[in-house]
Write an enzyme that holds these catalytic residues in place. Structure first.
Site, PDB file in Angstrom:
ATOM      1  N   SER A  10      42.072  10.154  81.026  1.00 26.19           N
ATOM      2  CA  SER A  10      42.814  10.246  79.774  1.00 26.19           C
ATOM      3  C   SER A  10      44.322  10.160  80.001  1.00 26.19           C
ATOM      4  O   SER A  10      45.110  10.338  79.074  1.00 26.19           O
ATOM      5  CB  SER A  10      42.465  11.573  79.082  1.00 26.19           C
ATOM      6  OG  SER A  10      42.815  11.538  77.720  1.00 26.19           O
ATOM      7  N   SER A  11      44.754   9.851  81.222  1.00 25.12           N
ATOM      8  CA  SER A  11      46.170   9.865  81.586  1.00 25.12           C
ATOM      9  C   SER A  11      46.776   8.463  81.527  1.00 25.12           C
ATOM     10  O   SER A  11      46.396   7.577  82.296  1.00 25.12           O
ATOM     11  CB  SER A  11      46.311  10.424  83.010  1.00 25.12           C
ATOM     12  OG  SER A  11      47.503   9.994  83.610  1.00 25.12           O
ATOM     13  N   PRO A  12      47.739   8.233  80.611  1.00 21.97           N
ATOM     14  CA  PRO A  12      48.362   6.902  80.523  1.00 21.97           C
ATOM     15  C   PRO A  12      49.018   6.471  81.838  1.00 21.97           C
ATOM     16  O   PRO A  12      48.893   5.306  82.240  1.00 21.97           O
ATOM     17  CB  PRO A  12      49.420   7.073  79.442  1.00 21.97           C
ATOM     18  CG  PRO A  12      48.955   8.226  78.618  1.00 21.97           C
ATOM     19  CD  PRO A  12      48.256   9.147  79.574  1.00 21.97           C
TER      20      PRO A  12
END
EC number: 5.99.1.4
Lengths: 198, 198
Positions: A10-12
């Protein structure tokens, strides 16, 4: 040389690193071990909150995600909902990784693109089995693995080991005992690979 | 083009930025407005803590401060005590800045080097007046200015304005309405200056 690449799905910034790290490693004859973990598990231990919850940092980060993606020339659209829970995707990764680390990496990239390019909800089991099918993988087996006690225990152990090592954010890269936090540390990683410790 | 450069005198990444930003700006015919503020004032509003207090990030940052300094080729030794209160140095800056922004910048660089090269305690009024003397400035006048009600009010107003604008860390640079957080955003700042918004 081996790079341990820790990331949350979920980490850009984890996504941006995932799009670049293999090329950087290959240029320096290094290999990458991909190690998804759960930022939520870290935050439980440290008391941190997801960045979007921060009153000033939150709005800045949304702007910086997109600007950094443009800076690197990587397609990006902030998904909604964001962030999401990524334990199913991470369990699937480790299940695949037992068979082939190359397949697991293909999976990881596909999941990241599904979320940050195509805005599909990668928290849903259906989305994840659909991605498996699109990659020609055994979607039913993967769907079962995502809920199996073995993969649950496996991911918990991976998260514990990551925290034990000092992982507190995504992405983080270790070269032997040297940790690098953030996609913005790529130039330092590159120099370390090219010239050794500095 | 004008760069607004926000920094706290106790910030290692602010120090690294201070050593590089004027050269980057000059290369692109831009000017820099230096704007010291107090991270403590931000933390009062946001509930953040100084990085060294973070259980996992703290030890990492100490390593990253020094490695980033070596990466940029800038002398650096972590001072002790660290961090320290920097309201006296910031008040002195604004007092000098009313006379000459060039003198104030020379002051800022000298204070940063005193702290992060020479490990002098820049929280002490005596250290700050000694630095003023070394620069050939009127140390007595500066010592008085650091405690004057006018400069106290001035720094409070600067901190309020910084928070109002969205400053949450050090360094931050604004180009018009575009904020950049961290010395690691220098490559993005440079592209923005060279080619315009991207």
């Amino acid at each position: 040389m081996v790079l341990d690449f820790y990331f949350d799905f979920s980490s850009p910034y984890g996504y941006l690193m995932a799009e670049m790290i293999e090329e950087v490693a290959q240029r320096h004859h290094a290999t990458v071990v991909w190690r998804p973990f759960l930022l939520g598990a870290v935050y439980q231990k440290t008391g941190d909150k997801p960045l979007p919850a921060h009153p000033l940092k939150g709005p800045y980060m949304q702007r910086d995600f997109a600007r950094s993606a443009r800076f690197y020339g990587i397609p990006f659209r902030l998904p909604d909902p964001f962030p999401v829970s990524t334990h199913l995707a991470a369990r699937a990764f480790y299940a695949l990784n037992d068979g082939s680390s190359e397949t697991a990496k293909r999976w990881a990239i596909a999941v990241y693109r599904a979320y940050f390019r195509d805005r599909r909800n990668i928290a849903d089991a259906e989305t994840l089995t659909a991605i498996a099918r699109e990659l020609g993988l055994d979607a039913d087996a993967l769907g079962a693995a995502m809920q199996s006690p073995e993969e649950k225990a496996r991911l918990r152990a991976e998260c514990d080991a990551a925290i034990e090592r000092g992982v507190f954010g995504s992405p983080m890269v270790w070269i032997n005992d040297e940790p690098f936090w953030g996609v913005d540390r790529l130039p330092q990683i590159e120099r370390w690979l090219a010239e050794g410790p500095f």
